[in-house]
Enzyme design. Structure first.
Site, PDB file in Angstrom:
ATOM      1  N   GLU A 178       0.818  -1.222   0.000  1.00 57.94           N
ATOM      2  CA  GLU A 178       0.000   0.000   0.000  1.00 57.94           C
ATOM      3  C   GLU A 178       0.846   1.265   0.000  1.00 57.94           C
ATOM      4  O   GLU A 178       1.296   1.724   1.054  1.00 57.94           O
ATOM      5  CB  GLU A 178      -0.940   0.023   1.220  1.00 57.94           C
ATOM      6  CG  GLU A 178      -1.806   1.284   1.246  1.00 57.94           C
ATOM      7  CD  GLU A 178      -2.760   1.369   2.446  1.00 57.94           C
ATOM      8  OE1 GLU A 178      -2.664   0.535   3.361  1.00 57.94           O
ATOM      9  OE2 GLU A 178      -3.588   2.290   2.449  1.00 57.94           O
ATOM     10  N   LYS A 220      -2.474  -2.020  -3.103  1.00 51.54           N
ATOM     11  CA  LYS A 220      -3.534  -1.163  -2.541  1.00 51.54           C
ATOM     12  C   LYS A 220      -3.183   0.280  -2.835  1.00 51.54           C
ATOM     13  O   LYS A 220      -2.479   0.934  -2.058  1.00 51.54           O
ATOM     14  CB  LYS A 220      -3.651  -1.413  -1.034  1.00 51.54           C
ATOM     15  CG  LYS A 220      -4.684  -0.542  -0.333  1.00 51.54           C
ATOM     16  CD  LYS A 220      -5.085  -1.095   1.030  1.00 51.54           C
ATOM     17  CE  LYS A 220      -5.997  -0.142   1.760  1.00 51.54           C
ATOM     18  NZ  LYS A 220      -6.651  -0.756   2.916  1.00 51.54           N
TER      19      LYS A 220
HETATM   20  P1  13P Z   1      -9.348   4.083   4.151  1.00 51.49           P
HETATM   21  O1  13P Z   1     -10.194   3.338   3.135  1.00 51.49           O
HETATM   22  O2  13P Z   1     -10.161   4.667   5.264  1.00 51.49           O
HETATM   23  O3  13P Z   1      -8.387   5.027   3.506  1.00 51.49           O
HETATM   24  O4  13P Z   1      -8.482   2.990   4.889  1.00 51.49           O
HETATM   25  C1  13P Z   1      -7.880   1.996   4.178  1.00 51.49           C
HETATM   26  C2  13P Z   1      -6.636   1.595   4.845  1.00 51.49           C
HETATM   27  O5  13P Z   1      -6.473   0.464   5.238  1.00 51.49           O
HETATM   28  C3  13P Z   1      -5.565   2.585   4.989  1.00 51.49           C
HETATM   29  O6  13P Z   1      -4.382   1.933   5.323  1.00 51.49           O
END
Ligand code: 13P
Length: 340
Positions: A178, A220
């Site tokens: 991510e 992500k």
């Molecule tokens: P949000 O969808 O609230 O941005 O959170 C996703 C997430 O896991 C951030 O690390």
């Protein structure tokens, strides 16, 4: 590394209509979410809230995986069934957030790098034993209108993501990678696209250098979207087109799925953007979601810590999951949601 198992888990998480429920808020983050609905952030309230989420009927139709925080992976239902076992028995894969959050990057004002690599192999071994099938590491990329992020900050975060992903795969845990370019700020959608491109290019360079097996991971990413304070907010179709253009330029087709974060978008905006991307036809990867706030904000607002609101909170969660399941196929209609 068991490639077959890694690929099977990654693909299961983004199976037809499915995505991820990100319920891995750390202690300070869940406190902030609870504060907003006037719920005290005790261990029992956190446990009860997660129990409400994980026992919502039929969400397994739309949720392939749930990301948990360390504390939650060690918690259980009121009847004593560990959450990881409960989820697994429902056909939902349990995952674990393993990063330790961002810290200021030395000598680079305004930039941060995510920490948590020290001791990670041992922590992953324990998490695997507790039932985690996948993990998540979030790099935070701050963005301004000119200098930030710089090349060094991007490289440091990409390198940490690749070291984390390699460690996961060595232990047959699927890494969700991510790199989040934040929505905070007044930057334009064009600036977001430019920075997201640079970040993804750096991330895949490092993943390649570290030998990460792309078929056994998920990405992500953030959507390509203007900063929250930007005067011009791009229409839905523009966000969808810019996001897919950026992804197609930088994300290899070997990656099974993109599970977008919501990043501060409203629940309906996040669903509508996902829908618009899927309505543009089939892509090299599954185009899915891993939403925290966009799935949970309406649930928290319905629950407010009151047992009497339990059914309403669970209805809200199921509804959001169902709408995102429709968006996975380009079949969501915002007008119908708003009329309901
Ligand atoms: P949000 O969808 O609230 O941005 O959170 C996703 C997430 O896991 C951030 O690390």
């Amino acid at each position: 590394m068991n490639r077959q198992q890694l690929a099977a888990v990654a693909n299961a998480i983004v199976a037809r209509q499915k995505g991820v429920l990100a319920a891995d808020e750390s202690g300070p983050t869940i406190r902030k979410r609870f504060d907003a609905v006037e719920v005290e952030a005790t261990g029992e309230n956190r446990r009860r809230y997660r129990e409400i989420l994980f026992t919502t009927e039929n969400i397994e139709q739309y949720i392939g995986g749930v990301i948990l925080f360390d504390e939650t992976l060690r918690q259980a239902t009121g009847d004593g069934l560990p959450f990881a076992e409960l989820l697994q028995s429902r056909g939902i894969l349990p995952g674990i957030k393993v990063d330790r959050g961002p810290a200021a990057l030395a000598l680079h004002p305004g930039e941060r790098v995510t920490e948590g690599l020290d001791g990670l192999r041992d922590r992953l071994l324990e998490y695997r034993q507790l039932g985690a099938k996948f993990a998540k590491w979030r790099a935070v990329i701050d963005i301004d209108e000119a200098e930030v992020p710089g090349a060094c900050g991007i490289r440091a975060n990409a390198h940490a993501l690749a070291r984390y992903a390699a460690l996961c795969q060595e232990l047959d845990v699927v890494p969700i990678v991510e790199p989040e370019v934040l929505m905070d700020g007044a930057h334009t959608i064009q600036r977001c696209e430019q920075v997201t491109s640079r970040v993804l290019a750096a991330v895949f360079t490092e993943l390649d250098a570290h030998g990460v097996f792309l078929e056994g991971m998920l990405l992500k990413p953030n959507m390509v979207i203007a900063g929250l304070q930007c005067e011009r907010q791009a229409p839905v179709q523009e966000v969808a087109e810019a996001t897919l253009r950026c992804m197609r330029r930088h994300v290899p087709a070997a990656v099974p799925g993109l599970v977008f974060l919501s990043g501060g978008q409203s629940a309906a905006d996040a669903t509508e953007h996902l829908n618009a991307m899927n309505a543009m036809g089939s892509q090299p990867w599954q185009v899915s979601f891993s939403y925290g706030r966009a799935l949970q904000a309406p649930v928290l607002a319905a629950w407010r810590g009151q047992e009497d609101n339990l059914a309403a909170a669970q209805r809200m969660l199921f509804r959001r999951c169902e709408l995102n399941g429709l968006a996975r196929e380009g079949k969501y209609l915002r007008a119908l949601e708003e009329a309901a």
